[in-house]
Design an enzyme around this catalytic site. Structure first.
Site, PDB file in Angstrom:
ATOM      1  CE1 TYR A 194       1.267   0.238   4.245  1.00  0.00           C
ATOM      2  CE2 TYR A 194      -1.101  -0.136   5.027  1.00  0.00           C
ATOM      3  CZ  TYR A 194       0.136  -0.064   5.703  1.00  0.00           C
ATOM      4  OH  TYR A 194      -0.112  -0.682   6.482  1.00  0.00           O
ATOM      5  CD  GLU A 195      -0.510   4.818   1.720  1.00  0.00           C
ATOM      6  OE1 GLU A 195      -0.669   5.862   1.059  1.00  0.00           O
ATOM      7  OE2 GLU A 195      -1.615   4.152   2.048  1.00  0.00           O
ATOM      8  N   GLY A 196       1.025   2.564  -2.683  1.00  0.00           N
ATOM      9  CA  GLY A 196       2.302   3.109  -3.535  1.00  0.00           C
ATOM     10  C   GLY A 196       3.051   1.621  -3.493  1.00  0.00           C
TER      11      GLY A 196
END
Length: 600
Positions: free
Chosen positions: A440-442
């Site tokens: 997550y978050e890229g």
């Protein structure tokens, strides 16, 4: 239990001996934060983490979150922990006291965050995202929005989230379908659905949740160019700050996940009854640029989450290896069982865990330090330097750190052997919890693409060169120390090769072989991360070498710091050199293979 979160002696080493954060108190902005105050803050954070947060960690995993009749329930033990965080003003440690913060340096706040996340990072996602939402209001909100929302967010009275992802728009945020329809009073009706929203619904920690929402204003351009950012609270906020009507933000379900069970991951429907009202936050069609402020903060938070799992895994595994008696020494097969820390392969695993944990701690703290230095800088060039270092190191702090954190936790499970795979022991939960940090978050592939596609060429390569110069300066200092000179020479050779690789990657990415270049983006991230780790470990070793013998009781620690650098530079950097050889060769099998040859 303190040792099962983080190694306090190493935290102090990074803060006071490597980064010398006590010197921040010489500046007016941080005048109150001398060494004594910093130590007091870390002590208080450590005590809160050990005594209050750590006991809730298993509740998050075994009790988890439930969803019934539109209501989300989180473990009851989280309620007291959250109240104590609010009472201690830990939600916005680095922010202005006017808005409920403590105004401390980010480097010091990160030390507190390490203990909190090491104790229970799924729980810490609630205040972590809350702070990020507040930062958006502070940075882009109108005066009225700040007056109504900011202090209540920064103090933790209201929680916050970030609403980006949709079923049709994951990493490709520009494909989102949530719409914003202008209203005569200047507000917008929001209609759409969001998924994977951490902390998206609960009523046990706060009586309101503030959602920063990405949506497209009716008639706006397609793609990311037409995305705007909106402030959408769960309950509307009246002009006097009191809560108004429910704002038609409905939780439609929660995800059943591999790990981080203590944080509710929600699907949210906005405007299902055509009654969801949002306020524009910042400028129209600039939502993606605005949201990157929170996303970059969140990426470094994710790096800390991964690292906190790695640090805890090392602490647990080290203690277990000292206590677990199993097998005789190969040099004394009839001598009876010994603690497994005496066996060569277990020592290899523990050294790998120790080395990466120390390197990652220094990397993350250094990024926070650069942020502090950028805010303190009065010279424009110095400010640009430190801001640039934060930019180029962010994909390392998120991508590389979480990749290596997963490796460390996995090795910790191996130290435990079969017991590591059993849920009664901590490594199983740590391994499940840490895995999402790579996603997550890229995803870490996106972090690698960011490093190659944006950061490598930023300001015509000036920022990346600044990073290499910083590493080179530490190597030069270490070469002047006779005991460290051979290690420094090895690191210097690898650094020079990384410069060659960076040039090759930059040129290839601008050629007709651009697709092949990006197939090597993740190996390039590994290479830059490895050299950054070598830099940190050599920097640490230089300090430790100069400190040996000054306090005899400290020599074991300092010798350990030097051995970490020795282990990494002599054992890992040759592998890094091999990765660089592969990048330079540029074999295109990944791109030239026919799609049908993957089979089905």
């Amino acid at each position: 239990m303190a040792q099962l979160i983080s190694e306090r002696r190493d935290v102090d080493f990074v803060l006071h001996e490597q980064l010398e954060v006590g010197k921040f108190s010489e500046q007016e902005k941080f005048a109150d934060f001398n060494k004594k105050t910093v130590d007091m803050i870390v002590n208080e954070a450590r005590n809160l983490a050990i005594k209050e947060l750590l006991p809730t960690w298993k509740d998050g995993d075994t009790i988890g979150c439930t969803f019934e009749n539109g209501k989300v329930r989180i473990p009851e033990s989280f309620e007291r922990a959250y109240e104590l965080l609010k009472k201690g003003e830990w939600t916005a440690m680095s922010e202005d006291p006017e808005w409920g913060g403590q105004g401390m340096p980010k480097t010091v706040a990160l030390a507190a965050s390490e203990f909190f996340n090491g104790a229970n990072y799924p729980f810490m996602m609630y205040p972590g995202l809350t702070h990020g939402a507040g930062k958006l209001v502070e940075s882009f909100g109108t005066d009225k929005q700040k007056q109504l929302f900011l202090k209540k967010i920064y103090t933790g009275e209201w929680c916050g989230t970030m609403l980006l992802t949709e079923a049709c728009a994951g990493s490709d945020v520009g494909a989102l379908e949530t719409m914003a329809y202008p209203q005569p009073d200047g507000t917008y009706k929001i209609v759409g659905s969001k998924i994977f929203i951490s902390g998206g619904e609960q009523d046990q920690l706060s009586d309101n949740i503030v959602h920063p929402v990405l949506a497209r204003i009716e008639g706006a351009p397609a793609g990311t160019r037409g995305i705007s950012l909106f402030l959408v609270p769960k309950y509307r906020v009246n002009d006097d700050g009191s809560l108004g009507a429910f704002n038609d933000v409905v939780c439609t379900g929660i995800e059943h996940k591999m790990g981080i069970h203590g944080n509710c991951t929600c699907s949210l429907a906005l405007g299902g009854k055509d009654d969801c009202i949002g306020e524009l936050l910042g400028e129209p069609n600039k939502g993606m640029a605005h949201m990157f402020l929170m996303m970059n903060e969140a990426r470094l938070l994710v790096g800390m989450q991964g690292f906190a799992c790695a640090s805890a895994a090392y602490m647990y595994s080290l203690n277990y290896a000292k206590e677990r008696v199993q097998g005789a020494l190969i040099t004394n097969p009839k001598g009876g069982g010994v603690p497994i820390i005496q066996h060569p392969d277990v020592r290899r695993q523990l050294m790998m865990m120790k080395t990466y944990t120390e390197a990652m701690r220094s990397i993350l703290y250094y990024i926070a330090y650069c942020d502090d230095m950028a805010h303190l800088a009065t010279d424009p060039e110095e400010k640009e330097l430190y801001e640039g270092l934060v930019e180029v190191l962010t994909p390392i702090g998120k991508g590389y750190v979480t990749d290596r954190s997963f490796d460390v936790v996995s090795q910790g499970m191996q130290v435990y052997g079969g017991y590591g795979f059993i849920e009664e022991y901590p490594l199983s939960q740590l391994l499940r919890d840490v895995r999402i940090t790579l996603i997550y978050e890229g995803t870490n592939g996106i972090q690698a693409m960011d490093l190659l596609g944006r950061k490598l060429g930023m300001k015509k390569g000036k920022i990346f060169m600044s990073l290499m110069q910083k590493i080179g300066a530490t190597i030069a200092e270490a070469k002047a120390v006779p005991e460290l000179a051979p290690m420094a020479a090895q690191a210097e050779a690898s650094l020079n090769k990384m410069g060659e690789v960076a040039m090759h990657m930059g040129k290839t990415a601008m050629s007709d072989k651009v697709m092949n270049a990006f197939s090597f983006a993740h190996p390039f991230l590994d290479v830059v991360g490895d050299l950054t780790s070598a830099w940190m470990l050599l920097w640490r070793a230089t300090i430790a070498q100069g400190s040996l013998g000054k306090k005899k009781k400290e020599d074991a620690f300092y010798n350990g710091v030097i051995k970490s650098a020795e282990f990494f530079i002599y054992n890992q950097l040759p592998v890094t050199d091999g990765k660089m050889n592969a990048i330079l060769r540029g074999a295109d099998a990944a791109m030239s293979i026919d799609e049908s040859s993957f089979l089905s």
